[in-house]
Design an enzyme around this catalytic site. Structure first.
Site, PDB file in Angstrom:
ATOM      1  N   GLU A 192     -15.498   2.731  -1.263  1.00  0.00           N
ATOM      2  CA  GLU A 192     -15.502   1.454  -0.544  1.00  0.00           C
ATOM      3  C   GLU A 192     -15.117   1.648   0.913  1.00  0.00           C
ATOM      4  O   GLU A 192     -14.764   2.745   1.345  1.00  0.00           O
ATOM      5  CB  GLU A 192     -14.507   0.463  -1.188  1.00  0.00           C
ATOM      6  N   ARG A 221      -4.286  -7.059  -6.625  1.00  0.00           N
ATOM      7  CA  ARG A 221      -4.355  -5.967  -5.657  1.00  0.00           C
ATOM      8  C   ARG A 221      -5.161  -6.415  -4.448  1.00  0.00           C
ATOM      9  O   ARG A 221      -5.965  -7.344  -4.521  1.00  0.00           O
ATOM     10  CB  ARG A 221      -4.999  -4.713  -6.267  1.00  0.00           C
ATOM     11  N   ASN A 281      -8.103  -5.776  -1.612  1.00  0.00           N
ATOM     12  CA  ASN A 281      -9.466  -5.270  -1.737  1.00  0.00           C
ATOM     13  C   ASN A 281      -9.966  -4.828  -0.357  1.00  0.00           C
ATOM     14  O   ASN A 281      -9.336  -4.019   0.301  1.00  0.00           O
ATOM     15  CB  ASN A 281     -10.351  -6.356  -2.378  1.00  0.00           C
ATOM     16  N   ASN A 331     -14.288 -10.312  -0.511  1.00  0.00           N
ATOM     17  CA  ASN A 331     -14.920  -9.112   0.037  1.00  0.00           C
ATOM     18  C   ASN A 331     -15.370  -9.346   1.462  1.00  0.00           C
ATOM     19  O   ASN A 331     -15.520 -10.464   1.914  1.00  0.00           O
ATOM     20  CB  ASN A 331     -16.097  -8.671  -0.833  1.00  0.00           C
ATOM     21  N   ASP A 361     -20.979  -7.721  -1.761  1.00  0.00           N
ATOM     22  CA  ASP A 361     -19.791  -6.868  -1.681  1.00  0.00           C
ATOM     23  C   ASP A 361     -19.493  -6.610  -0.202  1.00  0.00           C
ATOM     24  O   ASP A 361     -19.513  -7.527   0.601  1.00  0.00           O
ATOM     25  CB  ASP A 361     -20.024  -5.588  -2.487  1.00  0.00           C
TER      26      ASP A 361
END
Length: 290
Positions: free
Chosen positions: A20, A105, A107, A153, A201
């Site tokens: 990522e 968490r 991202n 995202n 994403d």
């Protein structure tokens, strides 16, 4: 809606579980393997191979460089936002997602042109509406800007920093937000939807103001015109592209991918792919903290 008829190739062969956050920093690609907590770089784009810069004991969503401090990063990591030193030393700015009833968490994240860092959060089990979008101002203060997201995202910014694009992946939705000079949210509207079968994403804006979005589950990258029109699609030979980077030199689209959840022969999933395109991006914006 034409397909960009350019085949992808493996740029960095790897088996990352959840690659990522690719960013172009000082002439090299920097990216993460989120759940492994790893920060990686490709130091020589002419001979692309990844090497590890840091490994944390918490998930590492994304980083941005810190202005004037080579080897230092601001990071979306674990349950919050932190400054990282070259040796991995972690200075927490805030841990807003720690200790709640739902395990959370951080991202994806990126800096805007004004030098502020923005990052989203999500629940490990993707609890609907549990995620938020945060802004780290230059004084190190952390502010929750958006709530009610499921998998936050992006984001990505226009050249002047007044327009922010952010995705709620689980909803298949990309929002277009207008910001004030101090980073306050003035308004937001639906910019685009990818459909129920796939999810927007990671994303980036090119030098012509077009938004490039990795489409998880769609084996593709979508390119949107500034008015929200889907004007091109890049087809990929992997099911889970996660994010995109356009180097400033132009001519190349770099795509991180994920192997998580796949069984059997996952092919190129987990590698960094490269696709020839007629577009260019910019160097990653740095955090300009005091």
């Amino acid at each position: 809606m034409p397909d960009l008829d350019t085949p992808a190739a493996v740029w960095v062969a790897a088996d990352h579980e959840l690659g990522e956050g690719p960013r172009w920093v000082d002439g090299r690609l920097v990216y993460t393997d989120i759940l492994a907590g790893r920060l990686l770089e490709v130091p020589d784009p002419a001979r692309p191979a990844a090497r590890e810069l840091l490994c944390l004991d918490v998930p590492l969503g994304a980083v941005a460089p810190v202005e004037g401090r080579p080897g230092h990063w601001i990071a979306a990591a674990g349950p919050g936002l932190a400054l990282l030193g070259p040796d991995g030393r972690t200075e927490w700015l805030a841990r807003p997602e720690e200790g709640g009833a739902t395990a959370m968490r951080m991202n994806d994240g990126v800096c805007d042109p004004q030098g502020r860092f923005w990052a989203g959060s999500m629940a490990y089990d993707c609890t609907p509406g549990a995620g938020s979008l945060y802004r780290v101002d230059r004084d190190g203060s952390v502010h929750r800007v958006l709530t009610g997201l499921t998998i936050a995202n992006g984001p990505a910014f226009s050249a002047d920093g007044r327009v922010m694009y952010v995705a709620d992946s689980a909803a298949g939705l990309i929002l277009r937000c207008t910001l004030s000079g101090d980073g306050s949210l003035l308004d937001r509207e639906e910019f685009a939807r990818t459909g129920a079968a796939c999810s927007p994403d990671g994303m980036t804006v090119d030098t012509e103001g077009r938004l490039w979005v990795a489409v998880w589950g769609g084996s593709a990258v979508h390119r949107y015109a500034p008015d929200g029109t889907l004007d091109a699609t890049v087809r990929l030979p992997v099911p889970q592209p996660t994010s995109v980077c356009l180097p400033p030199s132009g001519g190349l689209l770099l795509v991180t991918t994920a192997r998580i959840g796949l069984t059997g022969d996952a092919g190129w999933s987990g590698s960094v792919l490269a696709v020839p395109v007629d577009a260019a991006g910019t160097e990653a914006m740095a955090y300009r903290g005091a």
